[in-house]
Design an enzyme around this catalytic site. Sequence first.
Site, PDB file in Angstrom:
ATOM      1  N   HIS A 135      48.521   8.200  53.254  1.00 31.96           N
ATOM      2  CA  HIS A 135      48.031   6.974  53.877  1.00 31.96           C
ATOM      3  C   HIS A 135      49.132   6.391  54.756  1.00 31.96           C
ATOM      4  CE1 HIS A 135      46.264   3.018  54.495  1.00 31.96           C
ATOM      5  NE2 HIS A 135      45.122   3.524  54.051  1.00 31.96           N
ATOM      6  N   LYS A 187      36.064   0.703  46.173  1.00 31.08           N
ATOM      7  CA  LYS A 187      36.162  -0.736  46.423  1.00 31.08           C
ATOM      8  C   LYS A 187      35.525  -1.496  45.257  1.00 31.08           C
ATOM      9  CE  LYS A 187      37.661   0.018  50.709  1.00 31.08           C
ATOM     10  NZ  LYS A 187      38.965  -0.407  51.226  1.00 31.08           N
TER      11      LYS A 187
END
Length: 416
Positions: A271, A152
Amino acid sequence: YYTPKYETKDTDILAAFRMTPQPGVPPEEAGAAVAAESSTGTWTTVWTDGLTSLDRYKGRCYDIEPVAGEDNQYIAYVAYPLDLFEEGSVTNMFTSIVGNVFGFKALRALGLEDLRIPPAYSKTFIGPPHGIQVERDKLNKYGRPLLGCTIKPKLGLSAKNYGRAVYECLRGGLDSTKDDENVNSQPFMRWRDRFVSVAEALFKAQAETGEIKGHYLNATAGTCEEMMKRAAFARESGVPITMHDYLTGGFTANTSLAFYCRDNGLLLHIHRAMHAVIDRQRNHGIHFRVLAKALRMSGGDHVHAGTVVGKLEGERDVTLGFVDLLRDDYIEKDRSRGIYFTQDWVSMPGVFPVASGGIHVWHMPALTEIFGDDSVSQFGGGTLGHPGGNAPGAVANRVALEACVQARNEGRDLAR
């Protein structure tokens, strides 16, 4: 198409639909319409019906039961002959079963709750490129869940700073780090620059820790050809894991990538970006347990499966139901967990469920108790948000995990 006396065959694909008919439409008529539209039916009788055996190829609604506590809602069970489907094609299976029927006027809402995939069909699929045991052997990690981190902020970092974050997390004790699902090849960080920086960080962390490390390099791209080029570069750079967004990328692309990963020794992380568009509404859409089964057939070594305890929605029993459908060989019917059919995967390898989304070290006892050893706990903000920085965040996660595993092995109750 409504045939309540039909006895299902071992080779039939069985579907359980949550069906809400329009007012005035009998459930038998609605169930027959679902079976017809998702197999051989059309809106009228056609001359070419006489040129084939509709009785052999049609779908059959063989049972309808009301949903307890719901008005005008039913579970319709439909059986499809195996010959309706192309071997080894999740794309064709979904096109047939859910391609048109969800827009049917006779239905206010329709949800696909579960599918029974017979061994005669599942054996035509590649399945996971490697599976749980082979991944453990490749990474030399046993007896505990795997530990990861999504880098992140998900967008905006340069390749150099991205690689720095990867190094700090791996050096601190994580098994792997991960590209976010929407990190592909944007102007601020082109894919090749990211792959090179990540490989450098990974090898440096491996040399300093003596552990095998991984990073999920997202190969998802605008074309299949570009996706395969990125996967090939990941292999050439020595990073052991690549990644694909299987719903936005599509099942055909995913299966192609799974074949490549099996042939070239790459692990494949999956994902489920966009899944909530399909599965969040209870009455309309496709439940994630169906998408999980489809992923196991199409190919993937681990897939995001919710957390039960984090920021994203997920009921414990239902989540553990599709976790078992991902990992186990044989799963008994259990309506309390949303499993409508007994599923036999025969020898198809299992898939690691990945717990990710709003979790941190405080959740570690619950995650260890809920998901067990054959799982991946993925901490993004739970690593990079540590007050001491990225490396201390990774250390905290590793220490917490090892403490929980030791406590469990000594007989402590982690749920208390």
